[in-house]
Design a protein around this motif. Structure first.
Motif, PDB file in Angstrom:
ATOM      1  N   LEU A  86       0.827  -1.207   0.000  1.00  0.00           N
ATOM      2  CA  LEU A  86       0.000   0.000   0.000  1.00  0.00           C
ATOM      3  C   LEU A  86       0.863   1.258   0.000  1.00  0.00           C
ATOM      4  CD1 LEU A  86      -2.766  -1.062   2.547  1.00  0.00           C
ATOM      5  CD2 LEU A  86      -3.035  -0.751   0.072  1.00  0.00           C
ATOM      6  N   LEU A  87       1.956   1.228   0.751  1.00  0.00           N
ATOM      7  CA  LEU A  87       2.863   2.379   0.782  1.00  0.00           C
ATOM      8  C   LEU A  87       3.495   2.588  -0.589  1.00  0.00           C
ATOM      9  CD1 LEU A  87       4.469   4.594   2.223  1.00  0.00           C
ATOM     10  CD2 LEU A  87       6.104   2.825   2.946  1.00  0.00           C
ATOM     11  N   GLY A  88       3.962   1.520  -1.199  1.00  0.00           N
ATOM     12  CA  GLY A  88       4.548   1.631  -2.524  1.00  0.00           C
ATOM     13  C   GLY A  88       3.545   2.148  -3.549  1.00  0.00           C
ATOM     14  N   ALA A  89       2.299   1.684  -3.456  1.00  0.00           N
ATOM     15  CA  ALA A  89       1.258   2.133  -4.377  1.00  0.00           C
ATOM     16  C   ALA A  89       0.957   3.613  -4.183  1.00  0.00           C
ATOM     17  CB  ALA A  89      -0.010   1.306  -4.166  1.00  0.00           C
ATOM     18  N   SER A  90       0.966   4.055  -2.931  1.00  0.00           N
ATOM     19  CA  SER A  90       0.714   5.469  -2.641  1.00  0.00           C
ATOM     20  C   SER A  90       1.808   6.354  -3.219  1.00  0.00           C
ATOM     21  CB  SER A  90       0.613   5.673  -1.127  1.00  0.00           C
ATOM     22  OG  SER A  90       0.419   7.037  -0.804  1.00  0.00           O
ATOM     23  N   LEU A  91       3.057   5.967  -3.005  1.00  0.00           N
ATOM     24  CA  LEU A  91       4.177   6.740  -3.555  1.00  0.00           C
ATOM     25  C   LEU A  91       4.147   6.751  -5.081  1.00  0.00           C
ATOM     26  CD1 LEU A  91       7.006   5.592  -1.131  1.00  0.00           C
ATOM     27  CD2 LEU A  91       6.226   7.957  -1.432  1.00  0.00           C
ATOM     28  N   LEU A  92       3.827   5.607  -5.687  1.00  0.00           N
ATOM     29  CA  LEU A  92       3.780   5.524  -7.147  1.00  0.00           C
ATOM     30  C   LEU A  92       2.665   6.402  -7.709  1.00  0.00           C
ATOM     31  CD1 LEU A  92       4.762   4.269  -9.790  1.00  0.00           C
ATOM     32  CD2 LEU A  92       3.176   2.356  -9.386  1.00  0.00           C
ATOM     33  N   ALA A  93       1.480   6.339  -7.082  1.00  0.00           N
ATOM     34  CA  ALA A  93       0.363   7.157  -7.548  1.00  0.00           C
ATOM     35  C   ALA A  93       0.691   8.640  -7.413  1.00  0.00           C
ATOM     36  CB  ALA A  93      -0.895   6.820  -6.749  1.00  0.00           C
ATOM     37  N   TRP A  94       1.335   9.001  -6.307  1.00  0.00           N
ATOM     38  CA  TRP A  94       1.747  10.391  -6.087  1.00  0.00           C
ATOM     39  C   TRP A  94       2.717  10.834  -7.185  1.00  0.00           C
ATOM     40  CZ3 TRP A  94       4.420  12.072  -0.844  1.00  0.00           C
ATOM     41  CH2 TRP A  94       4.655  13.462  -0.868  1.00  0.00           C
ATOM     42  N   TYR A  95       3.703  10.003  -7.461  1.00  0.00           N
ATOM     43  CA  TYR A  95       4.711  10.357  -8.474  1.00  0.00           C
ATOM     44  C   TYR A  95       4.089  10.463  -9.865  1.00  0.00           C
ATOM     45  CZ  TYR A  95       8.922  10.221 -11.312  1.00  0.00           C
ATOM     46  OH  TYR A  95       9.892  10.523 -12.226  1.00  0.00           O
ATOM     47  N   PHE A  97      -1.771  13.435  -0.922  1.00  0.00           N
ATOM     48  CA  PHE A  97      -0.836  12.334  -1.173  1.00  0.00           C
ATOM     49  C   PHE A  97       0.175  12.221  -0.031  1.00  0.00           C
ATOM     50  CE2 PHE A  97      -1.936  12.566  -5.819  1.00  0.00           C
ATOM     51  CZ  PHE A  97      -2.245  11.230  -5.977  1.00  0.00           C
ATOM     52  N   TYR A  98       0.693  13.349   0.422  1.00  0.00           N
ATOM     53  CA  TYR A  98       1.694  13.380   1.495  1.00  0.00           C
ATOM     54  C   TYR A  98       1.162  12.714   2.757  1.00  0.00           C
ATOM     55  CZ  TYR A  98       4.872  15.649   4.923  1.00  0.00           C
ATOM     56  OH  TYR A  98       5.771  15.917   5.935  1.00  0.00           O
ATOM     57  N   TRP A  99      -0.048  13.080   3.175  1.00  0.00           N
ATOM     58  CA  TRP A  99      -0.574  12.551   4.433  1.00  0.00           C
ATOM     59  C   TRP A  99      -1.037  11.106   4.312  1.00  0.00           C
ATOM     60  CZ3 TRP A  99       1.060  14.585   8.561  1.00  0.00           C
ATOM     61  CH2 TRP A  99       1.335  15.948   8.623  1.00  0.00           C
ATOM     62  N   VAL A 100      -1.566  10.724   3.171  1.00  0.00           N
ATOM     63  CA  VAL A 100      -1.931   9.317   2.977  1.00  0.00           C
ATOM     64  C   VAL A 100      -0.677   8.443   2.999  1.00  0.00           C
ATOM     65  CG1 VAL A 100      -2.852   7.645   1.316  1.00  0.00           C
ATOM     66  CG2 VAL A 100      -4.090   9.776   1.757  1.00  0.00           C
ATOM     67  N   THR A 101       0.373   8.912   2.328  1.00  0.00           N
ATOM     68  CA  THR A 101       1.640   8.177   2.318  1.00  0.00           C
ATOM     69  C   THR A 101       2.207   8.067   3.718  1.00  0.00           C
ATOM     70  OG1 THR A 101       2.131   8.915   0.062  1.00  0.00           O
ATOM     71  CG2 THR A 101       3.984   8.134   1.377  1.00  0.00           C
ATOM     72  N   ILE A 102       2.163   9.140   4.475  1.00  0.00           N
ATOM     73  CA  ILE A 102       2.660   9.110   5.850  1.00  0.00           C
ATOM     74  C   ILE A 102       1.842   8.150   6.700  1.00  0.00           C
ATOM     75  CG2 ILE A 102       2.736  10.470   7.980  1.00  0.00           C
ATOM     76  CD1 ILE A 102       3.877  12.764   6.384  1.00  0.00           C
ATOM     77  N   MET A 103       0.527   8.157   6.537  1.00  0.00           N
ATOM     78  CA  MET A 103      -0.313   7.247   7.310  1.00  0.00           C
ATOM     79  C   MET A 103       0.048   5.789   7.029  1.00  0.00           C
ATOM     80  SD  MET A 103      -3.167   5.121   7.328  1.00  0.00           S
ATOM     81  CE  MET A 103      -4.155   5.533   5.879  1.00  0.00           C
ATOM     82  N   ALA A 113      13.158   6.768   3.183  1.00  0.00           N
ATOM     83  CA  ALA A 113      13.734   5.614   3.884  1.00  0.00           C
ATOM     84  C   ALA A 113      13.868   5.920   5.374  1.00  0.00           C
ATOM     85  CB  ALA A 113      15.097   5.265   3.286  1.00  0.00           C
ATOM     86  N   ALA A 114      14.406   7.105   5.697  1.00  0.00           N
ATOM     87  CA  ALA A 114      14.554   7.492   7.100  1.00  0.00           C
ATOM     88  C   ALA A 114      13.199   7.685   7.754  1.00  0.00           C
ATOM     89  CB  ALA A 114      15.382   8.780   7.201  1.00  0.00           C
ATOM     90  N   PHE A 115      12.267   8.299   7.039  1.00  0.00           N
ATOM     91  CA  PHE A 115      10.937   8.548   7.597  1.00  0.00           C
ATOM     92  C   PHE A 115      10.258   7.231   7.961  1.00  0.00           C
ATOM     93  CE2 PHE A 115       6.584   9.817   7.942  1.00  0.00           C
ATOM     94  CZ  PHE A 115       6.624  11.145   8.332  1.00  0.00           C
ATOM     95  N   ILE A 116      10.365   6.254   7.072  1.00  0.00           N
ATOM     96  CA  ILE A 116       9.746   4.953   7.326  1.00  0.00           C
ATOM     97  C   ILE A 116      10.438   4.237   8.485  1.00  0.00           C
ATOM     98  CG2 ILE A 116       9.387   2.646   6.337  1.00  0.00           C
ATOM     99  CD1 ILE A 116       9.102   4.159   3.582  1.00  0.00           C
ATOM    100  N   LEU A 117      11.764   4.277   8.537  1.00  0.00           N
ATOM    101  CA  LEU A 117      12.506   3.541   9.568  1.00  0.00           C
ATOM    102  C   LEU A 117      12.337   4.129  10.965  1.00  0.00           C
ATOM    103  CD1 LEU A 117      15.817   2.774   7.631  1.00  0.00           C
ATOM    104  CD2 LEU A 117      14.118   1.103   8.432  1.00  0.00           C
ATOM    105  N   THR A 158       1.723   3.070   9.698  1.00  0.00           N
ATOM    106  CA  THR A 158       1.096   1.766   9.946  1.00  0.00           C
ATOM    107  C   THR A 158       2.072   0.636   9.636  1.00  0.00           C
ATOM    108  OG1 THR A 158      -1.003   2.772   9.275  1.00  0.00           O
ATOM    109  CG2 THR A 158      -0.976   0.384   9.500  1.00  0.00           C
ATOM    110  N   LEU A 159       2.776   0.759   8.520  1.00  0.00           N
ATOM    111  CA  LEU A 159       3.801  -0.221   8.168  1.00  0.00           C
ATOM    112  C   LEU A 159       4.847  -0.319   9.264  1.00  0.00           C
ATOM    113  CD1 LEU A 159       5.450  -2.064   6.257  1.00  0.00           C
ATOM    114  CD2 LEU A 159       6.428   0.024   5.256  1.00  0.00           C
ATOM    115  N   GLY A 160       5.265   0.828   9.795  1.00  0.00           N
ATOM    116  CA  GLY A 160       6.298   0.834  10.829  1.00  0.00           C
ATOM    117  C   GLY A 160       5.900   0.061  12.056  1.00  0.00           C
ATOM    118  N   THR A 161       4.635   0.176  12.457  1.00  0.00           N
ATOM    119  CA  THR A 161       4.152  -0.581  13.613  1.00  0.00           C
ATOM    120  C   THR A 161       4.246  -2.079  13.358  1.00  0.00           C
ATOM    121  OG1 THR A 161       2.629   1.186  14.253  1.00  0.00           O
ATOM    122  CG2 THR A 161       2.167  -1.006  15.111  1.00  0.00           C
TER     123      THR A 161
END
Length: 252
Positions: free
Chosen positions: A110-119, A138-144, A196-200, A148-151
């Motif tokens: 879902l994260l990859g799809a969000s970034l791809l759709a944004w790009y 796009f920014y806030w959906v990607t962050i959300m 990468a840093a934001f996700i980690l 969630t992925l991080g958890t």
């Protein structure tokens, strides 16, 4: 309609050291705060997710409606994404029974799809181009999705992989150190390294949060979720007040 940077100023902060300090504290707060609502209050993951989803929607609407960058509003929205991420990931992993590996795989997709759709829609996923309502969505959906992925990733590392909360924290600190080294000593895209840093930082916050509030029998410090959340919130607010932040520069 004029959509020039002058008419649409950036409402996200410049990326500096204080940004990452607050981000880690906010993601840790998301873990303890999310667990406080779903577990300590015994509301469950579904109800907790509904509560935080409503707060997330309100915060994002306020952020998009704002005319300029407001640090307190921005970080309140980040906290809303990370608490929602905690309960949503726990609901998917535990209540739906897909497990940590399944949840991590689903959310990474879902994260990859969000970034791809944004790009594909706007031509860039850089924070320096977040200066329109569409880019902000796009920014806030990607962050959300990243929160969630991080958890899920943090839980998978600590529990399924058997590293424990301390071991998980060391792993994500090491990975962040690699990203930092790449920033200073390679020509890798700064946008790629930012995400990468934001996700980690999210799984790092997740395992630190679990380390603080999980019982001794599970390897935690068994601190009160309410106390830990209040302390983390106070720290975040203090950082915002003491260390002024400015809006991110915009791409030209």
């Amino acid at each position: 309609m004029d959509t020039s940077p002058e008419k649409n100023p950036s409402k996200v902060p410049e990326i500096a050291l204080v940004f990452w300090i607050i981000k880690i504290a906010a993601t840790t707060l998301g873990e303890t705060g999310g667990d406080a609502v779903s577990m300590s209050m015994n509301l469950g993951y579904l109800v907790g997710t509904a509560i935080f989803a409503a707060l997330f929607a309100i915060a994002v609407a306020a952020q998009i409606s704002a005319k300029q960058f407001h640090p307190l509003l921005y970080w309140a929205t980040i906290i809303a994404t990370t608490t929602l991420g905690t309960t949503l990931a726990d609901f998917a992993d535990r209540s739906l029974g897909i497990g940590y590996a399944g949840g991590t795989t689903l959310l990474l997709t879902l994260l990859g799809a969000s970034l791809l759709a944004w790009y594909l829609t706007l031509g860039s996923v850089s924070v320096h181009t977040v200066n329109s309502p569409k880019a902000e969505i796009f920014y806030w959906v990607t962050i959300m999705f990243s929160q969630t992925l991080g958890t899920a990733l943090g839980d998978w590392t600590a529990d399924t992989a058997g590293l424990g909360y301390g071991g998980g924290a060391l792993v994500f600190c090491a990975l962040l150190a690699v990203v930092a080294a790449a920033y200073y000593w390679t020509a890798i895209s700064r946008t790629t390294l930012f995400w990468a840093a934001f996700i980690l930082t999210r799984p790092l916050g997740a395992v630190i949060g679990d380390l603080l509030d999980k019982p001794h029998s599970a390897g935690g410090l068994e601190l009160s979720r309410y106390t830990a959340s209040a302390a983390l919130l106070s720290f975040v607010v203090a950082c915002i007040v003491v260390f002024p932040q400015r809006a991110a520069r915009q791409a030209h």
